[in-house]
Design an enzyme around this catalytic site. Structure first.
Site, PDB file in Angstrom:
ATOM      1  N   CYS A  34      59.948 -38.287 -76.718  1.00  0.00           N
ATOM      2  CA  CYS A  34      58.692 -38.819 -75.839  1.00  0.00           C
ATOM      3  C   CYS A  34      58.017 -39.738 -76.796  1.00  0.00           C
ATOM      4  O   CYS A  34      57.037 -39.051 -77.765  1.00  0.00           O
ATOM      5  CB  CYS A  34      57.933 -37.862 -75.215  1.00  0.00           C
ATOM      6  SG  CYS A  34      56.359 -38.461 -74.312  1.00  0.00           S
ATOM      7  N   CYS A  37      54.044 -39.197 -76.513  1.00  0.00           N
ATOM      8  CA  CYS A  37      53.568 -37.924 -76.828  1.00  0.00           C
ATOM      9  C   CYS A  37      53.235 -38.098 -78.583  1.00  0.00           C
ATOM     10  O   CYS A  37      52.366 -37.531 -79.027  1.00  0.00           O
ATOM     11  CB  CYS A  37      54.893 -36.923 -76.690  1.00  0.00           C
ATOM     12  SG  CYS A  37      55.193 -36.412 -74.958  1.00  0.00           S
TER      13      CYS A  37
END
Length: 298
Positions: A34, A37
């Site tokens: 991700c 993230c």
């Protein structure tokens, strides 16, 4: 339930639920693949570190490795960031992506919850010493007040009541630049708190109200012409600088009574600043507020 699932649940209870009984736990749901993230991680880590003494703890949940936990929280996209207290979800922090946004949301949450923090515990421990410093300062013993607040600053350099007390003591001793420097290094969120506003008002008022070597001529000018507001305003400043808050308030209220709009409301502004410096909960301040209300609303 598999052994891995049981282990994940036990780890969640140990690392999240139990700490959340007394702390605010930030849950960061993330994954290695991700990109957003990875951008958010350093922001979360910095904010959590800044708020650690306020009882904030960061726990990261890898959704690929802890699928059951992610499912329990119905995580459908990442990054997802939640705040937990006493095992309950209390806020969705996901919309906050910047340090400022996160801190603003955390400040709101922390004001509403009985979080146990190191800073709070320390403040409770030193509260009697802070009260002693305030009493000594009010009595005019600035040398002793400097000693007390100086020791407290070493113990709790970001406690807003300690910093406020030290700054106001520095003002009393004429060290205005030192007071400014002390207030300038506070984090922005602390600079907005009431004790710091009180200290800032004290610095500003001290810069405005310059000492007058001989108040006699000013008293004579005011006695000869009660509507000489410039002289009365200067007299009020001199009285403030001399520590005569009663005399200062009397003269500022007299200006307001005679011409409340004089010099764009300068007398009222200075009076309110004086009241803030003394402390809005002080009985003397309440008396002056009643006197001001009587003038403005009658």
């Amino acid at each position: 339930m598999s052994a891995a699932d049981k282990e994940a649940i036990e780890a969640f209870r140990r690392d999240v639920v139990e700490p959340s009984m007394t702390s605010l736990v930030i849950l960061d749901f993330w994954a290695e693949w991700c990109g957003p993230c990875k951008q958010l991680t350093p922001v979360l880590e910095k904010v959590a570190a800044d708020y650690a003494d306020k009882g904030v703890v960061l726990v990261k949940i890898n959704v690929d490795e802890q699928k059951m936990i992610a499912a329990q929280f119905r995580v459908q996209s990442i990054p997802t960031v939640y705040a937990l207290f006493q095992g309950q979800l209390v806020a969705d922090l996901t919309p906050a992506r910047t340090e400022g946004q996160l801190k603003q949301m955390l400040d709101q949450i922390l004001r509403q919850l009985p979080i146990q923090s190191d800073a709070g515990k320390l403040h409770e421990d030193i509260a009697p010493l802070i009260a002693m410093g305030e009493e000594v300062l009010e009595a005019g013993d600035t040398e002793r007040a400097l000693s007390i607040f100086g020791q407290l600053i070493d113990m709790a350099p970001e406690d807003v009541e300690v910093v406020s007390g030290m700054a106001r003591t520095l003002v009393r001793t004429g060290q205005l630049d030192e007071a400014d420097a002390l207030l300038a290094v506070l984090p922005p969120e602390k600079a907005k708190e009431a004790p710091i506003a009180r200290a800032q008002a004290a610095v500003a008022l001290a810069r405005e109200a310059q000492p007058v070597d001989d108040l006699g001529p000013l008293r004579a000018k005011v006695a000869a012409n009660p509507d000489d507001h410039d002289a009365r305003f200067e007299l009020a400043g001199g009285l403030m600088a001399a520590g005569d808050r009663d005399g200062a308030a009397d003269n500022l209220l007299e200006i307001i009574a005679r011409d409340r709009d004089w010099n764009e409301g300068a007398a009222r502004q200075r009076l309110l600043k004086l009241l803030e410096v003394v402390g809005l909960e002080d009985g003397w301040v309440r008396d002056q507020r009643r006197r001001l209300s009587a003038i403005l609303f009658t």
